[in-house]
Design a protein around this motif. Sequence first.
Motif, mmCIF file in Angstrom:
data_model
loop_
_atom_site.group_PDB
_atom_site.id
_atom_site.type_symbol
_atom_site.label_atom_id
_atom_site.label_comp_id
_atom_site.label_asym_id
_atom_site.label_seq_id
_atom_site.Cartn_x
_atom_site.Cartn_y
_atom_site.Cartn_z
ATOM 1 N N ALA A 21 -29.724 50.387 12.402
ATOM 2 C CA ALA A 21 -30.723 51.071 13.222
ATOM 3 C C ALA A 21 -30.218 52.385 13.793
ATOM 4 N N HIS A 22 -28.897 52.494 14.076
ATOM 5 C CA HIS A 22 -28.425 53.621 14.871
ATOM 6 C C HIS A 22 -27.305 54.449 14.254
ATOM 7 N N HIS A 23 -26.580 53.913 13.291
ATOM 8 C CA HIS A 23 -25.397 54.641 12.820
ATOM 9 C C HIS A 23 -25.781 55.741 11.836
ATOM 10 N N PRO A 24 -25.149 56.930 11.911
ATOM 11 C CA PRO A 24 -25.487 58.024 10.989
ATOM 12 C C PRO A 24 -25.158 57.713 9.529
ATOM 13 N N GLN A 25 -24.300 56.719 9.260
ATOM 14 C CA GLN A 25 -24.012 56.335 7.877
ATOM 15 C C GLN A 25 -24.867 55.146 7.424
ATOM 16 N N SER A 26 -25.891 54.808 8.162
ATOM 17 C CA SER A 26 -26.808 53.751 7.750
ATOM 18 C C SER A 26 -27.395 54.073 6.383
ATOM 19 N N PRO A 27 -27.558 53.073 5.498
ATOM 20 C CA PRO A 27 -28.210 53.334 4.210
ATOM 21 C C PRO A 27 -29.664 53.773 4.355
ATOM 22 N N LEU A 28 -30.247 53.557 5.524
ATOM 23 C CA LEU A 28 -31.644 53.921 5.747
ATOM 24 C C LEU A 28 -31.768 55.398 6.101
ATOM 25 N N ARG A 29 -32.841 56.001 5.671
ATOM 26 C CA ARG A 29 -33.139 57.368 6.077
ATOM 27 C C ARG A 29 -33.501 57.391 7.563
ATOM 28 N N ALA A 30 -33.369 58.569 8.183
ATOM 29 C CA ALA A 30 -33.617 58.689 9.621
ATOM 30 C C ALA A 30 -35.023 58.247 9.994
ATOM 31 N N GLU A 31 -36.014 58.588 9.151
ATOM 32 C CA GLU A 31 -37.388 58.212 9.483
ATOM 33 C C GLU A 31 -37.600 56.703 9.405
ATOM 34 N N GLU A 32 -36.844 56.022 8.505
ATOM 35 C CA GLU A 32 -36.952 54.569 8.420
ATOM 36 C C GLU A 32 -36.269 53.905 9.611
ATOM 37 N N ARG A 33 -35.198 54.496 10.088
ATOM 38 C CA ARG A 33 -34.480 53.919 11.218
ATOM 39 C C ARG A 33 -35.344 53.880 12.473
ATOM 40 N N GLU A 34 -36.225 54.851 12.598
ATOM 41 C CA GLU A 34 -37.079 54.900 13.782
ATOM 42 C C GLU A 34 -38.013 53.689 13.854
ATOM 43 N N LEU A 35 -38.369 53.134 12.696
ATOM 44 C CA LEU A 35 -39.288 51.991 12.648
ATOM 45 C C LEU A 35 -38.574 50.677 12.364
ATOM 46 N N PHE A 36 -37.272 50.736 12.170
ATOM 47 C CA PHE A 36 -36.506 49.566 11.744
ATOM 48 C C PHE A 36 -36.412 48.529 12.861
ATOM 49 N N THR A 37 -36.709 47.275 12.522
ATOM 50 C CA THR A 37 -36.621 46.180 13.493
ATOM 51 C C THR A 37 -35.639 45.103 13.064
ATOM 52 N N GLY A 38 -34.970 45.284 11.945
ATOM 53 C CA GLY A 38 -33.994 44.300 11.491
ATOM 54 C C GLY A 38 -34.157 43.987 10.022
ATOM 55 N N LEU A 39 -33.066 43.582 9.387
ATOM 56 C CA LEU A 39 -33.101 43.175 7.983
ATOM 57 C C LEU A 39 -33.769 41.808 7.854
ATOM 58 N N SER A 40 -34.222 41.517 6.659
ATOM 59 C CA SER A 40 -34.860 40.225 6.385
ATOM 60 C C SER A 40 -33.820 39.278 5.790
ATOM 61 N N TYR A 41 -33.693 38.092 6.372
ATOM 62 C CA TYR A 41 -32.680 37.125 5.948
ATOM 63 C C TYR A 41 -33.314 35.785 5.586
ATOM 64 N N PHE A 42 -32.673 35.088 4.651
ATOM 65 C CA PHE A 42 -32.978 33.686 4.452
ATOM 66 C C PHE A 42 -32.435 32.904 5.658
ATOM 67 N N PRO A 43 -33.011 31.733 5.959
ATOM 68 C CA PRO A 43 -32.454 30.912 7.035
ATOM 69 C C PRO A 43 -31.016 30.503 6.709
ATOM 70 N N TYR A 44 -30.219 30.327 7.748
ATOM 71 C CA TYR A 44 -28.832 29.917 7.551
ATOM 72 C C TYR A 44 -28.781 28.548 6.877
ATOM 73 N N ASP A 45 -27.916 28.423 5.861
ATOM 74 C CA ASP A 45 -27.761 27.176 5.117
ATOM 75 C C ASP A 45 -26.280 26.820 5.079
#
Length: 226
Positions: free
Chosen positions: A54-78
Amino acid sequence: MNLMDERQPTWLDLYDWRRRVADMYREREMAWREGVDELEVCRRFREQKDALFAHHPQSPLRAEERELFTGLSYFPYDAALRLEAVLEPQVGDEQAEVGTSGPQAMPMRRAARLSFTIKDTPLELTAYWIEVYGGGLFLPFRDATCPDESYGGGRYLFDTVKGSYFLRIDDAKGDMPGYAGGRVIIDFNYAYNPSCAYDARWVCPLAPKENRLALPIRAGERKFHD
């Protein structure tokens, strides 16, 4: 401190990203060894990773995507997908051409085989040595959740160049140096997408045929884009 800004990321930002990721894996290992609940360890790890995205300048996400980013999607822990594997070195010096998300393959060398069992099914994966400055171990895989539930090019279990790694289990036979014939923990709950899964401007190595598992591995990161 908010790490996101409007400037172009620098090499120092890349160094900082790798240091932070390596710190996350070290914290994970320490928590495991101290007996902290595995679900809590994973929750904390994912929370830290989401903050970096969400915040790091080396994030794989573009700056415009980071502004809307709420978290990655994960499978439930197994818990069943945190398992022991036997790590055996591979002999020989033959190069493997590992396909990438770009036009050219990436030369690597087969470094080791990991043998493990899921649902009574014996499985193997190849760990590769990346031939860049300093080198590093790299373990990509693809499974039956691709491409409907997870990224079609496969995911990574670790890439030591970028700071992620597996956990060694002390060899019960004695104090043997190195990893040859040793047991390690591989945890698919920490399987993660290559950067190209988030944005096509990144070029990443993908899982080769020998690392394609017929079973679905519903653990770790899901697809980011539909």
